[in-house]
Design a protein around this motif. Structure first.
Motif, PDB file in Angstrom:
ATOM      1  N   ALA A 203       0.835  -1.206   0.000  1.00 24.55           N
ATOM      2  CA  ALA A 203       0.000   0.000   0.000  1.00 24.55           C
ATOM      3  C   ALA A 203       0.871   1.257   0.000  1.00 24.55           C
ATOM      4  CB  ALA A 203      -0.928  -0.002   1.214  1.00 24.55           C
ATOM      5  N   TYR A 204       1.951   1.200   0.765  1.00 24.13           N
ATOM      6  CA  TYR A 204       2.850   2.347   0.862  1.00 24.13           C
ATOM      7  C   TYR A 204       3.491   2.650  -0.489  1.00 24.13           C
ATOM      8  CZ  TYR A 204       6.725   5.224   2.535  1.00 24.13           C
ATOM      9  OH  TYR A 204       7.607   6.238   2.736  1.00 24.13           O
ATOM     10  N   LEU A 205       3.959   1.583  -1.163  1.00 19.53           N
ATOM     11  CA  LEU A 205       4.615   1.775  -2.460  1.00 19.53           C
ATOM     12  C   LEU A 205       3.619   2.286  -3.505  1.00 19.53           C
ATOM     13  CD1 LEU A 205       6.987  -1.326  -2.622  1.00 19.53           C
ATOM     14  CD2 LEU A 205       7.584   1.053  -2.205  1.00 19.53           C
ATOM     15  N   ILE A 206       2.401   1.738  -3.479  1.00 21.83           N
ATOM     16  CA  ILE A 206       1.393   2.202  -4.438  1.00 21.83           C
ATOM     17  C   ILE A 206       1.095   3.679  -4.189  1.00 21.83           C
ATOM     18  CG2 ILE A 206      -1.030   1.993  -5.127  1.00 21.83           C
ATOM     19  CD1 ILE A 206      -0.752  -1.021  -4.621  1.00 21.83           C
TER      20      ILE A 206
ATOM     21  N   ALA B 157       3.124   5.803  -2.983  1.00 20.50           N
ATOM     22  CA  ALA B 157       4.277   6.577  -3.449  1.00 20.50           C
ATOM     23  C   ALA B 157       4.321   6.663  -4.972  1.00 20.50           C
ATOM     24  CB  ALA B 157       5.562   5.944  -2.916  1.00 20.50           C
ATOM     25  N   MET B 158       3.713   5.652  -5.648  1.00 22.65           N
ATOM     26  CA  MET B 158       3.767   5.634  -7.101  1.00 22.65           C
ATOM     27  C   MET B 158       2.482   6.172  -7.731  1.00 22.65           C
ATOM     28  SD  MET B 158       5.920   2.237  -8.173  1.00 22.65           S
ATOM     29  CE  MET B 158       5.077   1.032  -7.179  1.00 22.65           C
ATOM     30  N   GLY B 159       1.838   7.098  -7.072  1.00 18.41           N
ATOM     31  CA  GLY B 159       0.690   7.730  -7.703  1.00 18.41           C
ATOM     32  C   GLY B 159      -0.624   7.581  -6.960  1.00 18.41           C
ATOM     33  N   GLY B 160      -0.641   6.816  -5.861  1.00 24.76           N
ATOM     34  CA  GLY B 160      -1.860   6.686  -5.075  1.00 24.76           C
ATOM     35  C   GLY B 160      -3.010   6.130  -5.887  1.00 24.76           C
ATOM     36  N   THR B 161      -4.169   6.788  -5.809  1.00 25.61           N
ATOM     37  CA  THR B 161      -5.355   6.268  -6.496  1.00 25.61           C
ATOM     38  C   THR B 161      -5.221   6.338  -8.013  1.00 25.61           C
ATOM     39  OG1 THR B 161      -6.329   8.443  -6.221  1.00 25.61           O
ATOM     40  CG2 THR B 161      -6.989   6.769  -4.646  1.00 25.61           C
ATOM     41  N   GLU B 162      -4.201   7.079  -8.494  1.00 23.96           N
ATOM     42  CA  GLU B 162      -4.002   7.178  -9.942  1.00 23.96           C
ATOM     43  C   GLU B 162      -2.977   6.165 -10.448  1.00 23.96           C
ATOM     44  OE1 GLU B 162      -5.902   9.376 -11.658  1.00 23.96           O
ATOM     45  OE2 GLU B 162      -6.786   9.722  -9.683  1.00 23.96           O
ATOM     46  N   ALA B 163      -2.428   5.344  -9.553  1.00 22.60           N
ATOM     47  CA  ALA B 163      -1.354   4.423  -9.927  1.00 22.60           C
ATOM     48  C   ALA B 163      -1.835   3.450 -11.003  1.00 22.60           C
ATOM     49  CB  ALA B 163      -0.866   3.656  -8.708  1.00 22.60           C
TER      50      ALA B 163
ATOM     51  N   LEU C 195       1.411  -3.974  -9.676  1.00 20.29           N
ATOM     52  CA  LEU C 195       2.093  -5.268  -9.743  1.00 20.29           C
ATOM     53  C   LEU C 195       3.481  -5.172  -9.115  1.00 20.29           C
ATOM     54  CD1 LEU C 195       1.142  -6.565 -13.305  1.00 20.29           C
ATOM     55  CD2 LEU C 195       0.474  -7.519 -11.082  1.00 20.29           C
ATOM     56  N   LEU C 196       4.182  -4.079  -9.448  1.00 23.03           N
ATOM     57  CA  LEU C 196       5.531  -3.887  -8.933  1.00 23.03           C
ATOM     58  C   LEU C 196       5.517  -3.801  -7.407  1.00 23.03           C
ATOM     59  CD1 LEU C 196       8.310  -3.502 -10.280  1.00 23.03           C
ATOM     60  CD2 LEU C 196       8.034  -1.047  -9.888  1.00 23.03           C
ATOM     61  N   ALA C 197       4.590  -3.005  -6.891  1.00 25.86           N
ATOM     62  CA  ALA C 197       4.505  -2.813  -5.440  1.00 25.86           C
ATOM     63  C   ALA C 197       4.203  -4.142  -4.750  1.00 25.86           C
ATOM     64  CB  ALA C 197       3.422  -1.790  -5.114  1.00 25.86           C
TER      65      ALA C 197
ATOM     66  N   ALA D 167      -4.796   5.015  -0.028  1.00 26.90           N
ATOM     67  CA  ALA D 167      -4.763   5.716  -1.318  1.00 26.90           C
ATOM     68  C   ALA D 167      -4.357   4.719  -2.401  1.00 26.90           C
ATOM     69  CB  ALA D 167      -3.783   6.878  -1.259  1.00 26.90           C
ATOM     70  N   ILE D 168      -5.295   3.864  -2.761  1.00 23.70           N
ATOM     71  CA  ILE D 168      -5.035   2.751  -3.679  1.00 23.70           C
ATOM     72  C   ILE D 168      -6.106   2.782  -4.765  1.00 23.70           C
ATOM     73  CG2 ILE D 168      -5.075   0.224  -3.827  1.00 23.70           C
ATOM     74  CD1 ILE D 168      -3.905   0.100  -1.092  1.00 23.70           C
TER      75      ILE D 168
END
Lengths: 452, 320
Positions: free
Chosen positions: A211-214, A216-222, A228-230, A282-283
């Motif tokens: 969740a933290y990585l997602i 960091a990588m754009g939140g709800t816009e990821a 997949l990476l996170a 924020a996912i």
């Protein structure tokens, strides 16, 4: 005492096979009996839904309402009720009635709709609705004077066990999937005569890291790639934690119980630190695909994943050299070493697998809940160990079956779901589950004594 | 040729079935005409939720509802399962005190999709895109401000204070926000020397309070975000022999805390009215079912409870 006879000569191969099956999968019988039991005690009136409900209502309606009358259709706002309303309207037209509405929604929406219909002054011959909406409609019609006497018709109910409804069976599978996936790794660990207490904390760590990585990588816009990476990074991290446990256990000969007890605290603490004690949500909506989606024959995706993992692990344990090594290490570590097995490598392998699968379980949990929080997985290690033990794996190592663990997990799930459906409160559930675990161990003892 | 194994199974079975059936007989049957409210609260080990659910049950019964009460005991995954089971049983309304204000979102969406109305009580749900009819709760922000005023009273307007927090829960965040805003609004000369999480439970709060007392010999007061935390802090203060010098202000107004206030162990409590929350929740459900409008949020005002109130409290006299 009578001397024990050796195998009676008249024992056929089939009898032997049956006896073998029951000593291996006796718990399957227990599971089936539990299902039968809950099917019987949850046999109750069911409300038909969707098109079936429309069909059931149509017969009754044509018998009671004179042809040509106007029938108002009122339902709740959900997919099945929409299907019901559409099918009923079509059927009514075909039978020469005038369908009105359909009106759907909250009681407030329905009330406004009823008032609007009453204001038009059109005579309504009957109001059609589903059974679970009937109480609301009857209540509302009393408040709209001109409709107070209009009959409210609902589809007849039918008797069927709530436990065996398709949506409930899906629930049971969905509710156990995290524990069942992690129990695969735990089975391997316990077969080596070890234990891994850190899996519950790893659920939290994995969910929080993903969740933290997602976030960091754009939140709800990821994007999908980021998700997949996170998730992969989180699972890998848990694998590394497993590697660490395995290293501490083999290199320093720390008992697995102690080593993983320490790792359990470390992983939990890290999860709290990374998330600052809060849940991260924020996912993107797409993240629930694994935990909530159902693409293949309406099987939930997480359940498909679970089946694949069990199939893979079953093959690994029964058809490969590595699988035989795992049993050998658990059966007699010294003998395994003397026969040339790299015992330490095998042990590290099982703890890494346990870590990876716990990480995967955390991802499934995060996906089901669309967020990651450090409070996930609290005490799950105990449920996982319970599933393994109920499934017939010996805590002394050397024996156990992957598919037995699946049965064990489902026994836990069925008991919990069954008790929820029959209204047994949660404290009693704990007591029952405790007795089931003790019963399983007792059974294991009896089995061994019987075979000897 | 029954082996010991199969005999073992036979031995086990009747017991298993007996155990699993439990109190199956007295459950509210899903087939009666009475509508059913499914309730899942954070825990049933806190007096707050015991009072809330008891009042909710009584009020629901008076309005002709059946109630199924469950608790997730701090496990959000378990709460998800409880909501799934409510959806399968097709209850008429769901009342939640979420274990996690955000992770509960997917469960509420599941109920929404089945057309079952969701009401939250005490703890709000904060996910986006969910449909909650109304939230019934104590005005926690106002409660935090009341607590700040009580602390200033307790320490005579200035000094060192500590907070034992539980930031995982939204209602607690509101309390601490109100607390700090009030301190700031009054530009009070107080120093917040520590702010540590105590999990909202007695044993952890006790250990945290011990550490705070150890680190800050000049501490004047502790704001505990609920009563279990306050009672844990009181135990630590008494153990450290600093009763009377370090004051505690708690939150909730449970019976145990009221006794502690009467005996001077806790300076004051911001008291919530869980029974009113339970009743108002049912009344909101009734209004909803009647097709009447329901406001988005129903706030129940808290009040301050001091030793004077405790001495006159009929609840304490009855229980002695």
């Amino acid at each position: 005492m009578l001397p024990r006879l050796s195998s009676p000569p008249n024992r056929t191969r089939i009898q032997q096979a049956v006896s073998q099956f029951f000593s291996n999968y006796g718990m399957l019988l227990v599971l089936l009996l539990l299902c039968t039991y809950y099917a019987v005690v949850t046999l109750e009136e069911q409300n038909p839904r969707g098109a079936d409900a429309a069909e059931a209502l149509l017969d009754d309606l044509t018998a009671r309402v004179p042809a040509g009358g106007t029938v108002l259709i009122a339902t709740k706002a959900n997919e099945e009720d929409r299907v019901f309303a559409a099918a009923l309207a079509e059927g009514l037209r075909a039978a020469g009635y005038t369908p009105a509405g359909p009106v759907e929604g909250t009681p407030q929406d329905l009330r406004q709709a009823l008032e609007a219909v009453a204001a038009q002054g059109r005579p309504i011959a009957a109001i059609a609705t589903t059974r679970d909406n009937a109480a609301i409609v009857r209540n509302l019609q009393r408040q709209v004077t001109s409709l107070a006497e209009t009959p409210v018709l609902t589809p007849a109910s039918y008797r069927w066990p709530t436990f065996l409804r398709a949506d409930n069976i899906r629930n049971v599978a969905n509710q156990i999937v995290v524990i069942a996936i992690i129990a695969v790794g735990m089975t391997m660990v316990i077969i080596t005569a070890g234990i891994d207490l850190s899996v519950g904390s790893l659920i939290a760590l994995s969910a929080v890291v993903a969740a933290y990585l997602i976030q960091a990588m754009g939140g709800t816009e990821a994007g999908t790639g980021a998700m997949l990476l996170a998730s992969a990074a989180a699972i890998l991290l848990c694998g590394l934690v497993g590697l660490f446990s395995g290293f501490v256990i083999t290199r320093f000969r720390v008992p697995p119980f102690i080593a993983t007890l320490g790792v359990m605290q470390i992983a939990s603490g890290l999860a709290y630190i990374i998330s600052e004690g809060k849940s991260i949500s924020a996912i993107p909506d797409g993240y629930v695909w694994l935990g909530r989606g159902a693409d293949l024959f309406s099987l939930p995706n997480a359940v498909v994943l679970m089946i694949l993992i069990y199939a893979g692990a079953h093959v690994l344990m029964t058809r490969t050299t590595l699988g035989r090594y795992i049993y050998a290490v658990g059966g007699n570590e010294e003998a395994a070493r003397l026969s040339g097995i790299r015992v330490h490598a095998v042990l590290v392998f099982v703890y890494v697998v346990a870590g990876l699968l716990a990480g995967l379980g955390g991802i499934v949990q995060a996906s089901q809940l669309k967020s990651g929080a450090p409070t996930y997985g609290l005490m799950y290690e105990l449920y996982v160990i319970a599933a393994v033990v109920i499934g017939g794996t010996s805590l002394f190592g050397g024996e156990g079956k992957i598919l037995g663990t699946l049965i064990g997990a489902f026994i836990i799930a069925v008991i919990q779901n069954g008790m929820n459906l029959t209204g047994v409160e949660s404290y009693t559930q704990k007591v029952v589950l405790g007795f089931v675990i003790l019963g399983a161990v007792l059974l294991d003892m009896l089995k061994k004594r019987g075979l000897r | 040729m029954p082996t010991f194994a199969s005999r073992g199974i036979l031995l086990l079975l009747p017991f298993l079935l007996l155990a699993c059936g439990g109190s199956g007989g007295d459950r509210p049957a899903a087939t009666t005409d009475r509508p059913v409210i499914g309730v899942s609260v954070l825990t049933l080990t806190h007096a707050f939720f015991q009072d809330l659910t008891a009042a909710l049950e009584a009020e629901a019964d008076a309005h002709g509802f059946d109630v199924v009460i469950t608790a997730c005991e701090f496990d959000i995954a378990r709460q998800k399962n409880q909501v799934s089971d409510f959806v399968v049983r097709q209850v008429d309304a769901i009342v939640l005190a979420p274990c996690d204000s955000r992770a509960i979102g997917t469960s509420i969406l599941e109920a929404n999709a089945a057309g079952i109305p969701v009401f939250t009580t005490d703890i709000a749900a904060l996910s986006e895109g969910i449909d909650v009819v109304t939230h019934v709760a104590t005005d926690n922000y106002e409660g935090g401000r009341l607590a700040a005023r009580a602390i200033l009273d307790a320490i005579g307007g200035s000094g060192q204070i500590a907070i034992i927090d539980h930031p995982e829960v939204e209602s607690v965040i509101m309390r601490t926000n109100g607390f700090f805003d009030e301190l700031e609004a009054r530009s009070a000369p107080v120093e917040v020397v520590a702010r540590l999480p105590g999990g909202g439970v007695k044993d952890r709060a006790f250990r945290v309070a011990e550490d705070i007392l150890q680190a800050h010999p000049d501490l004047d007061a502790i704001f505990a975000i609920n009563d279990d935390t306050a009672l844990g802090a009181v135990a630590a203060i008494e153990k450290a022999g600093r009763a009377g010098t370090v004051r505690v202000v708690g939150f909730d107004g449970t019976l145990e805390a009221r006794r502690a206030i009467r005996d001077g162990q806790i300076f004051a409590d911001v008291i919530q009215h869980p029974d009113r929350i339970g009743r108002e929740t049912v009344q909101a459900i009734v209004r909803y079912m009647n097709g009447e409008p329901v406001e988005d949020e129903i706030l129940i005002a808290p009040s301050l409870y001091t030793q004077q109130d405790a001495l006159a409290d009929p609840l304490l006299q009855e229980s002695e």
